[in-house]
Design an enzyme around this catalytic site. Structure first.
Site, PDB file in Angstrom:
ATOM      1  N   HIS A   6       0.863  -1.191   0.000  1.00 28.71           N
ATOM      2  CA  HIS A   6       0.000   0.000   0.000  1.00 28.71           C
ATOM      3  C   HIS A   6       0.898   1.240   0.000  1.00 28.71           C
ATOM      4  CE1 HIS A   6      -3.508   2.374   0.508  1.00 28.71           C
ATOM      5  NE2 HIS A   6      -3.836   2.108   1.759  1.00 28.71           N
TER       6      HIS A   6
ATOM      7  N   ASP B 170       2.786   5.238  -7.134  1.00 27.35           N
ATOM      8  CA  ASP B 170       4.051   5.130  -6.415  1.00 27.35           C
ATOM      9  C   ASP B 170       5.270   4.969  -7.308  1.00 27.35           C
ATOM     10  OD1 ASP B 170       3.110   5.348  -3.792  1.00 27.35           O
ATOM     11  OD2 ASP B 170       2.282   3.326  -3.928  1.00 27.35           O
TER      12      ASP B 170
ATOM     13  N   HIS C 200      -2.558  -2.468  -9.777  1.00 23.32           N
ATOM     14  CA  HIS C 200      -3.488  -1.828  -8.848  1.00 23.32           C
ATOM     15  C   HIS C 200      -4.764  -2.657  -8.801  1.00 23.32           C
ATOM     16  CE1 HIS C 200      -5.903   1.302  -6.946  1.00 23.32           C
ATOM     17  NE2 HIS C 200      -4.759   1.842  -6.595  1.00 23.32           N
TER      18      HIS C 200
HETATM   19  N1  ACO Z   1       4.560  -7.316 -10.451  1.00 23.40           N
HETATM   20  C1  ACO Z   1       4.420  -8.548 -10.998  1.00 23.40           C
HETATM   21  N2  ACO Z   1       3.269  -9.203 -11.073  1.00 23.40           N
HETATM   22  C2  ACO Z   1       2.183  -8.622 -10.566  1.00 23.40           C
HETATM   23  C3  ACO Z   1       2.243  -7.323  -9.963  1.00 23.40           C
HETATM   24  C4  ACO Z   1       3.491  -6.671  -9.925  1.00 23.40           C
HETATM   25  N3  ACO Z   1       3.610  -5.462  -9.382  1.00 23.40           N
HETATM   26  N4  ACO Z   1       1.011  -6.982  -9.524  1.00 23.40           N
HETATM   27  C5  ACO Z   1       0.204  -8.013  -9.854  1.00 23.40           C
HETATM   28  N5  ACO Z   1       0.916  -8.990 -10.466  1.00 23.40           N
HETATM   29  C6  ACO Z   1       0.389 -10.243 -11.022  1.00 23.40           C
HETATM   30  C7  ACO Z   1       0.087 -11.261  -9.934  1.00 23.40           C
HETATM   31  O1  ACO Z   1       1.186 -12.096  -9.688  1.00 23.40           O
HETATM   32  C8  ACO Z   1      -1.085 -11.993 -10.540  1.00 23.40           C
HETATM   33  O2  ACO Z   1      -0.575 -12.872 -11.532  1.00 23.40           O
HETATM   34  P1  ACO Z   1      -1.240 -14.341 -11.728  1.00 23.40           P
HETATM   35  O3  ACO Z   1      -2.643 -14.055 -12.201  1.00 23.40           O
HETATM   36  O4  ACO Z   1      -0.363 -15.006 -12.721  1.00 23.40           O
HETATM   37  O5  ACO Z   1      -1.228 -15.000 -10.372  1.00 23.40           O
HETATM   38  C9  ACO Z   1      -1.866 -10.921 -11.281  1.00 23.40           C
HETATM   39  O6  ACO Z   1      -0.875  -9.930 -11.627  1.00 23.40           O
HETATM   40  C10 ACO Z   1      -2.960 -10.282 -10.444  1.00 23.40           C
HETATM   41  O7  ACO Z   1      -2.368  -9.790  -9.256  1.00 23.40           O
HETATM   42  P2  ACO Z   1      -3.075  -9.718  -7.850  1.00 23.40           P
HETATM   43  O8  ACO Z   1      -2.042  -9.787  -6.767  1.00 23.40           O
HETATM   44  O9  ACO Z   1      -4.208 -10.707  -7.804  1.00 23.40           O
HETATM   45  O10 ACO Z   1      -3.716  -8.269  -7.901  1.00 23.40           O
HETATM   46  P3  ACO Z   1      -4.267  -7.473  -6.671  1.00 23.40           P
HETATM   47  O11 ACO Z   1      -5.355  -6.607  -7.174  1.00 23.40           O
HETATM   48  O12 ACO Z   1      -4.569  -8.365  -5.524  1.00 23.40           O
HETATM   49  O13 ACO Z   1      -3.002  -6.586  -6.223  1.00 23.40           O
HETATM   50  C11 ACO Z   1      -1.473  -4.857  -5.912  1.00 23.40           C
HETATM   51  C12 ACO Z   1      -2.862  -5.250  -6.435  1.00 23.40           C
HETATM   52  C13 ACO Z   1      -1.326  -5.268  -4.425  1.00 23.40           C
HETATM   53  C14 ACO Z   1      -1.331  -3.329  -5.966  1.00 23.40           C
HETATM   54  C15 ACO Z   1      -0.402  -5.545  -6.778  1.00 23.40           C
HETATM   55  O14 ACO Z   1      -0.541  -5.159  -8.123  1.00 23.40           O
HETATM   56  C16 ACO Z   1       1.016  -5.287  -6.268  1.00 23.40           C
HETATM   57  O15 ACO Z   1       1.495  -5.999  -5.384  1.00 23.40           O
HETATM   58  N6  ACO Z   1       1.730  -4.258  -6.833  1.00 23.40           N
HETATM   59  C17 ACO Z   1       3.044  -3.913  -6.367  1.00 23.40           C
HETATM   60  C18 ACO Z   1       2.946  -3.098  -5.089  1.00 23.40           C
HETATM   61  C19 ACO Z   1       2.466  -1.688  -5.362  1.00 23.40           C
HETATM   62  O16 ACO Z   1       2.959  -1.004  -6.252  1.00 23.40           O
HETATM   63  N7  ACO Z   1       1.527  -1.234  -4.518  1.00 23.40           N
HETATM   64  C20 ACO Z   1       0.982   0.134  -4.610  1.00 23.40           C
HETATM   65  C21 ACO Z   1      -0.457   0.092  -4.982  1.00 23.40           C
HETATM   66  S1  ACO Z   1      -1.051   1.713  -5.162  1.00 23.40           S
HETATM   67  C22 ACO Z   1      -1.266   2.250  -3.593  1.00 23.40           C
HETATM   68  O17 ACO Z   1      -1.513   1.556  -2.679  1.00 23.40           O
HETATM   69  C23 ACO Z   1      -1.149   3.643  -3.399  1.00 23.40           C
END
Ligand code: ACO
Length: 430
Positions: A268, A364, A308
């Site tokens: 987050h 971010d 996201h």
């Molecule tokens: N890098 C690589 N793969 C990713 C990423 C990433 N940053 N984000 C999602 N994925 C992949 C997952 O592995 C998953 O793949 P799969 O279907 O093969 O298993 C798919 O994309 C879906 O991902 P989820 O984790 O189910 O998506 P969710 O909506 O739960 O997560 C989140 C969203 C937490 C923001 C995620 O994209 C992430 O971890 N990003 C990196 C951290 C980040 O930048 N957070 C800031 C968010 S913005 C904020 O809070 C202000």
């Protein structure tokens, strides 16, 4: 003629139910009528992480994640970032309308005159170790403010709430800057009420021996825009925490401390810190293909600052931030990590793995580069997110308190543990 209802056939019993649809939703409690017998609790939905559950009705922030749209009270974020100040946006979020000139003047005066913190707070800031995390210090000191303002418990009184809102928006930058000065061993710099909200924050952070600190106007404005972009984002993790904690009718300082704790996590508000550490670890553009391979390899490595829960398109805040990065670098000099970030973004946006999963840069991805260039320590990045987000948390908190549909937050569960069994004395346990 079509009806705004959903017809459900329960194949276990053959019974048919009609459930009303309003605003594109059905009420989860309407499903409780669907039972197999008198001792059946009734049907529930299973929705870990609230992937498809609206927990409230809200008139504050609108997001269309597929189109990349973000609006505060109907105003597009692009227009607010270009024309408004952070305090104007905070007023808008809290009151529903943009202030007129006298309203804005009163609002700015009220916030400005609450920036000083009780001298005792300095004593417990002094008690933290030299290497304490500034976010940990912020969370603790905000929680401690509830002991200084016991009247804050009176959350049913709108006038009282207003006073706590002024205090929280005003004092967060002071707590944050004092925490930083403690870590670097510098004397606390007191608020300067002649400066803007962001100008004063820069003053409290970076003032040295000068009699009057003069913030650089480009950096002051850049921070203002970053604060506007971070002010609210509807029902994200920390805002849900704020609403959930606040639903127990606790005072707003304790609820904000809990919301800030939720923001601290690397998925987050901690993500911009994680982005910077990731860019530092990658080290050079030539190492990017190897890093991308690792991300795609499924060992859990994520491309931080990408993806996201709601945006399945470019995060509109990322577009604005990328532009301000160049304004800031004109003053501070170019952050050498920018080249790695730009190349990482270019490669990721062309790669099937990220394209098919709709993973785009989020807020971010570039914000950390700007904060670092402005000389904020990496450890403080989540703090820089929490300061402006407090206006969003408080807007959502007030909306929740005034919503007759809301009660204390209490999700249900599907119990998966053992069935009833008798206690075994310790001597008889294997
Ligand atoms: N890098 C690589 N793969 C990713 C990423 C990433 N940053 N984000 C999602 N994925 C992949 C997952 O592995 C998953 O793949 P799969 O279907 O093969 O298993 C798919 O994309 C879906 O991902 P989820 O984790 O189910 O998506 P969710 O909506 O739960 O997560 C989140 C969203 C937490 C923001 C995620 O994209 C992430 O971890 N990003 C990196 C951290 C980040 O930048 N957070 C800031 C968010 S913005 C904020 O809070 C202000």
């Amino acid at each position: 003629m079509s009806r705004e209802t959903l017809t459900i056939t329960d194949n276990r019993t053959g019974k048919v139910y009609e459930v009303p649809i309003a605003e594109g939703t059905i009420k989860a409690t309407d499903l409780r009528r669907i039972k197999t017998g008198d001792d059946d609790f009734g049907l529930m939905t299973y929705d870990p992480a609230f992937m498809n559950t609206a927990s409230c009705r809200s008139a504050i922030t609108y997001i269309d994640g597929d189109k990349g749209i973000l609006e505060y009270r109907g105003y597009p974020i692009e227009q607010l970032a270009e024309k408004a100040t952070y305090l104007e946006c905070a007023y808008l979020l809290l009151h529903g309308e943009l202030p007129n000139k006298p309203q804005l003047d009163d609002w700015v005066r009220d916030i400005t005159h609450h920036t000083i913190i009780h001298e005792n707070v300095k004593k417990f800031i002094d008690g933290f170790r030299y290497n304490a995390s500034t976010m940990g210090m912020l969370i603790s000191t905000v929680a401690a403010l509830s002991t200084f303002y016991p009247d804050a418990k009176n959350i049913g009184d709108p006038e009282n709430r207003k006073r706590q809102i002024h205090r929280l928006i005003a004092k967060l930058p002071t707590l944050a800057a004092f925490s930083y000065r403690h870590i670097v061993g510098m004397p606390f710099a007191y608020p300067d009420n002649d400066l803007s909200y962001t100008g004063n924050f820069l003053n409290m952070m970076f003032r040295m021996t000068e009699l009057k600190y003069k913030p650089n106007p480009a950096l002051e404005r850049a921070l203002e825009v970053l604060f506007i972009l971070h002010a609210d984002h509807e029902q994200n993790c920390s805002t849900s925490a704020m609403r959930s904690i606040g639903s127990s009718r606790v005072d707003p300082y304790s609820a904000v401390a809990g919301a800030a704790a939720a923001l601290y996590g690397p998925l987050h508000g901690g993500a911009n810190e994680a982005v910077l550490r990731m860019l530092q670890d990658i080290g050079s553009t030539s190492a990017i293909p190897e890093f991308i391979k690792k991300v795609k390899g499924g060992d859990g490595t994520r491309l931080m600052g990408f993806g996201h829960r709601v945006y399945k398109n470019y995060d509109p805040r990322a577009t604005i931030i990328k532009k301000i990065a160049y304004d800031v670098f004109e003053v501070t000099g170019r952050n050498p990590l920018l080249d790695i970030a730009l190349e990482l973004e270019r490669i990721a946006l062309e790669d099937d793995y990220f394209v098919t999963r709709k993973l785009y840069p989020n807020v971010d991805f570039y914000s950390g580069l700007i904060y670092q260039a402005m000389k904020f320590p990496v450890d403080m990045f989540p703090v820089l997110f929490a300061i402006p987000r407090v206006s969003g948390w408080l807007s959502q908190w007030v909306e929740m308190l005034e919503d007759d549909d809301q009660k204390i937050s209490r999700p249900r569960q599907i119990y998966t543990g053992p069935a009833r069994r008798d206690y075994v004395p310790i001597v008889k346990r294997s």
